[in-house]
Enzyme design. Structure first.
Site, short mmCIF file in Angstrom:
data_model
loop_
_atom_site.label_atom_id
_atom_site.label_comp_id
_atom_site.label_asym_id
_atom_site.label_seq_id
_atom_site.Cartn_x
_atom_site.Cartn_y
_atom_site.Cartn_z
N HIS A 52 0.84 -1.19 0.00
CA HIS A 52 0.00 0.00 0.00
C HIS A 52 0.88 1.25 0.00
O HIS A 52 2.10 1.15 0.20
CB HIS A 52 -0.94 0.01 1.23
CG HIS A 52 -0.25 0.09 2.55
ND1 HIS A 52 -0.14 -0.98 3.40
CD2 HIS A 52 0.37 1.12 3.17
CE1 HIS A 52 0.51 -0.62 4.49
NE2 HIS A 52 0.85 0.65 4.37
P1 TYD Z 1 -1.85 -2.65 7.55
O1 TYD Z 1 -1.38 -1.24 7.62
O2 TYD Z 1 -2.60 -3.07 6.33
O3 TYD Z 1 -0.61 -3.65 7.81
P2 TYD Z 1 0.62 -4.06 6.85
O4 TYD Z 1 0.88 -2.97 5.90
O5 TYD Z 1 1.77 -4.27 7.77
O6 TYD Z 1 0.27 -5.36 6.21
O7 TYD Z 1 -2.72 -2.94 8.85
C1 TYD Z 1 -3.20 -4.22 9.17
C2 TYD Z 1 -4.48 -4.06 9.97
O8 TYD Z 1 -4.24 -3.39 11.21
C3 TYD Z 1 -5.54 -3.28 9.25
O9 TYD Z 1 -6.78 -3.96 9.38
C4 TYD Z 1 -5.63 -1.97 9.97
C5 TYD Z 1 -5.09 -2.26 11.35
N1 TYD Z 1 -4.31 -1.15 11.91
C6 TYD Z 1 -4.85 -0.37 12.91
O10 TYD Z 1 -6.00 -0.57 13.35
N2 TYD Z 1 -4.09 0.64 13.45
C7 TYD Z 1 -2.83 0.90 13.01
O11 TYD Z 1 -2.15 1.84 13.53
C8 TYD Z 1 -2.31 0.10 11.94
C9 TYD Z 1 -0.93 0.35 11.40
C10 TYD Z 1 -3.08 -0.91 11.42
#
Ligand code: TYD
Length: 135
Positions: A52
Site C-alpha cells: 500500500h
Molecule cells: P496494515 O497497515 O494493512 O498492515 P501491513 O501494511 O503491515 O500489512 O494494517 C493491518 C491491519 O491493522 C488493518 O486492518 C488496519 C489495522 N491497523 C490499525 O487498526 N491501526 C494501526 O495503527 C495500523 C498500522 C493498522
C-alpha cells in the site's frame, strides 16, 4: 514524492559489554512529530506485508530485531532496502508504495508514524496508486 526523498537514517548507538542502546528523537532523527507507533511481529516465514501507499502519512521504520526487505516505489522508480541493523532506520515520505518481505530471525518492525490511524489515508490498489503518483 520520489523514492529519493526516502532515506536511511543513522540512529545513535551506545554499545558496551552490557549491550547496546539506540534512540530516535524528533527533530534530529525523526523529521515529523510522532503521533502513533505500531509494530509488526510474529511474522511467519514467507509473509508479505505492506502493499500500500499513504496519501499523507510519514513514517520512520526501525528493524528492532531480525531482518527484512522493503521495496519502495514512487510510480516511476523502485529502491530496495535491506533492513537489519536496529540503528539504521528508513524514512518513508507520503505517496510511496511499499512492499515488505523476507522477514527472518523473528523480525520485529517498529514504525513511528506522523498521524493517527486513518484507513482513508491508505491507497491499497496499485493501479490507483500509479494513476495518482503519475498525475
Ligand atoms: P496494515 O497497515 O494493512 O498492515 P501491513 O501494511 O503491515 O500489512 O494494517 C493491518 C491491519 O491493522 C488493518 O486492518 C488496519 C489495522 N491497523 C490499525 O487498526 N491501526 C494501526 O495503527 C495500523 C498500522 C493498522
Amino acid at each position: 514524492m520520489a523514492v529519493n526523498n526516502c532515506k536511511l537514517v543513522s540512529l545513535p548507538k551506545f554499545a558496551d559489554g552490557m549491550g547496546a542502546l539506540s534512540f530516535a528523537e524528533c527533530g534530529s532523527h525523526v523529521p515529523f512529530e510522532i503521533r502513533r507507533i505500531y509494530y509488526l511481529y510474529d511474522i511467519p516465514k514467507g509473509a508479505k506485508r505492506g502493499a500500500h501507499a499513504h496519501k499523507c502519512l510519514q513514517q520512520l521504520i526501525i528493524p528492532i530485531h531480525g531482518s527484512f526487505v522493503i521495496q519502495l516505489d514512487d510510480g516511476f522508480a523502485r529502491s530496495n532496502f535491506s533492513m537489519g541493523c536496529p540503528d539504521k532506520a528508513l524514512y518513508v515520505c507520503p505517496m510511496i508504495w511499499r512492499d515488505m518481505s523476507d522477514f527472518i530471525g523473528d523480525a520485529v518492525c517498529l514504525v513511528l508514524a506522523s498521524e493517527l490511524y486513518d484507513e482513508d489515508d491508505y491507497i491499497r490498489n496499485y493501479d490507483e496508486f500509479l494513476r495518482l503518483a503519475r498525475d
